[in-house]
Design a protein around this motif. Structure first.
Motif, short mmCIF file in Angstrom:
data_model
loop_
_atom_site.label_atom_id
_atom_site.label_comp_id
_atom_site.label_asym_id
_atom_site.label_seq_id
_atom_site.Cartn_x
_atom_site.Cartn_y
_atom_site.Cartn_z
N GLY A 61 27.96 26.48 45.03
CA GLY A 61 29.36 26.31 45.39
C GLY A 61 30.00 27.55 45.99
O GLY A 61 29.39 28.30 46.75
N ILE A 62 31.27 27.77 45.63
CA ILE A 62 32.04 28.88 46.18
C ILE A 62 31.42 30.22 45.81
O ILE A 62 31.38 31.15 46.63
CB ILE A 62 33.50 28.80 45.68
CG1 ILE A 62 34.18 27.56 46.27
CG2 ILE A 62 34.28 30.05 46.03
CD1 ILE A 62 35.56 27.29 45.72
N GLY A 63 30.92 30.36 44.58
CA GLY A 63 30.27 31.60 44.18
C GLY A 63 29.04 31.90 45.01
O GLY A 63 28.78 33.05 45.38
N ARG A 64 28.26 30.88 45.31
CA ARG A 64 27.07 31.06 46.14
C ARG A 64 27.47 31.48 47.56
O ARG A 64 26.83 32.36 48.15
CB ARG A 64 26.28 29.75 46.19
CG ARG A 64 24.95 29.81 46.94
CD ARG A 64 24.36 28.40 47.05
NE ARG A 64 23.03 28.36 47.64
CZ ARG A 64 21.91 28.10 46.98
NH1 ARG A 64 21.97 27.89 45.68
NH2 ARG A 64 20.75 28.05 47.60
N ASN A 136 34.70 33.70 39.37
CA ASN A 136 34.73 32.39 40.00
C ASN A 136 34.27 31.25 39.10
O ASN A 136 34.63 30.10 39.34
CB ASN A 136 33.85 32.44 41.26
CG ASN A 136 33.49 31.08 41.78
OD1 ASN A 136 34.29 30.40 42.40
ND2 ASN A 136 32.24 30.66 41.49
N ALA A 137 33.47 31.53 38.09
CA ALA A 137 32.88 30.46 37.27
C ALA A 137 33.96 29.56 36.70
O ALA A 137 35.03 30.02 36.28
CB ALA A 137 32.04 31.06 36.15
N GLY A 138 33.69 28.25 36.67
CA GLY A 138 34.68 27.32 36.17
C GLY A 138 34.06 26.13 35.46
O GLY A 138 32.90 25.79 35.68
N ASN A 184 39.93 36.55 41.93
CA ASN A 184 39.86 35.44 41.00
C ASN A 184 39.93 34.11 41.75
O ASN A 184 40.62 34.00 42.76
CB ASN A 184 41.03 35.52 40.00
CG ASN A 184 41.02 36.80 39.20
OD1 ASN A 184 39.96 37.33 38.87
ND2 ASN A 184 42.20 37.32 38.89
N THR A 185 39.23 33.12 41.24
CA THR A 185 39.29 31.79 41.83
C THR A 185 40.28 30.94 41.05
O THR A 185 40.06 30.60 39.89
CB THR A 185 37.91 31.11 41.84
OG1 THR A 185 37.00 31.89 42.62
CG2 THR A 185 38.02 29.72 42.46
#
Length: 402
Positions: A61-64, A136-138, A184-185
């Motif tokens: 996702g966004i982190g990747r 970013n983890a969620g 931060n996400t």
């Protein structure tokens, strides 16, 4: 050379997704279609050379997308991910290896405060420093009503999305040098919550406030703190409980462009907020605006674009240049060259970018208005403008008395 027009509606995949569900946390490699994180498209130009980045939730996702962009911009990168996401992390590690890059893998559960502290220490030691932190983890689980949200779900949501951000930032800031950046996400749910994501939206709203407060605290230490707030993005969160039953099929179709965004579309905001040269990216919340980029467009507020020789351009001209620049980057043009071409195009179209009426003084404008002439391209007479002003004043007075 004329700029090729690209229809944003058909630029990326649109239409229904296949209804699919995986056990949490889900694997990106098994999604249909597999999210686009920029593996085959992102071209770096060395903008983050010498930096040391830790990205949580970096396997997919966004982190990747952030990890790929940072590495191709020259940074050393470490990613954290849940141990069940090891296959996605291995895929990313293999991609880095094919490109001759190192990727540090640091698996672990962010709901454990002791692990969060150890994560920061391990990343700093393995990378040789830490000056770029992407939290970013969620965790996201959709439920129809508040009665359906268990204590365990609420607790994991808050610990993963908010507590871990606090634990990691607290451990990291003491050793981050001046010029470092924390990103931060957040989410569109920070300010426009979906009813079925009550606990998730609450955590993301807290992240907005946390970001603003931490930015004020760390400003004098020379550490910038920003947040990105994407709209609906096609990631593993959505197929592992992030949508109600049957909700995956129409995911993202309620956006103006009628489709979900891809993780790769977040790269510009993340790299921009992380660059040492972008000193005006501070306490910013890069969020949705009217011109959507596939459902995840970003807004840069409070002067995030450097001024200098661009101060004479209107906001519309700056947004036009940004859009053109992005199109060049999507076609593999380096950032600096894309920026040069974009502003050259705007200059050609506007004759230098001067704001309408910018060369006229206040006295001249008032005199023109008195004669019923033009101000900044307006053809309204003085009487018409006065009537409109009076009407607006009366409206404001009524509201104030209401």
């Amino acid at each position: 050379m004329s700029e090729k027009l690209i229809d944003p509606i058909g630029r990326y995949r649109s239409g229904d997704f296949a209804e699919q569900r995986q056990e949490w946390p889900g694997l990106q490699r098994e999604m249909e279609p597999v999210p686009d994180c920029g593996e085959a498209s992102y071209v770096g130009t060395g903008r983050l050379a010498g930096r040391h980045a830790l990205v949580t939730g970096g396997d997919s996702g966004i982190g990747r997308a952030a990890a790929i962009a940072f590495a191709r911009e020259g940074a050393k990168v470490a990613i954290n991910f849940h141990p069940r996401e090891q296959p996605d992390a291995d895929d990313l590690h293999a991609l880095f290896a094919r490109e001759g890059r190192d990727l540090t893998l640091l698996p672990g559960d962010l709901t454990d405060p002791d692990f969060c502290a150890q994560l920061v220490d391990d990343a700093r030691e393995r990378l040789g420093g830490l000056d770029l932190l992407v939290l970013n983890a969620g965790y996201q689980q959709a439920q129809k009503t508040i009665e359906d949200i268990s204590h365990e779900q609420f607790d994991r949501t808050m610990k993963t999305n908010l507590y871990a951000m606090f634990w990691i930032a607290k451990r990291a800031v003491g050793s981050m040098p001046r010029g470092s950046a924390i990103i931060n996400t957040a989410s569109v749910n920070s300010f426009n919550p979906s009813g079925e994501m009550l606990d998730y939206a609450a955590s993301k709203g807290a992240i907005e406030i946390f970001t603003k407060g931490l930015a004020k605290q760390l400003a004098q230490r020379g550490i910038r703190v920003n947040a990105v707030a994407p709209g609906p993005v096609w990631t593993a969160l959505q197929i592992s409980g992030g949508q109600l039953e049957g909700g995956v099929r129409k995911f993202g179709q309620n956006t103006p462009l009628g489709r979900a965004g891809q993780p790769r579309r977040t790269r510009r905001a993340l790299c921009g907020a992380g660059r040492a040269g972008q000193q005006l990216y501070h306490r910013q919340h890069l969020r949705r605006r009217r011109r959507h980029r596939g459902g995840i467009a970003f807004q840069q507020r409070r002067g995030s674009m450097p001024r200098g020789d661009k101060s004479s351009y209107t906001g519309k001209q700056k947004r036009q240049a940004e859009h053109i620049e992005e199109g060049y980057e999507d076609r593999g043009v380096g950032h600096e060259e894309a920026e040069r071409r974009a502003w050259a195009t705007v200059n050609k179209q506007t004759g230098g970018g001067k704001k309408s009426g910018s060369g006229r003084g206040k006295k001249e404008n008032h005199e023109s208005a008195r004669r019923g002439g033009h101000i900044g391209g307006s053809s309204q007479s003085h009487a018409t403008r006065s009537a409109a002003a009076k009407k607006g004043w009366e409206t404001r007075r009524r509201r104030g008395n209401g």
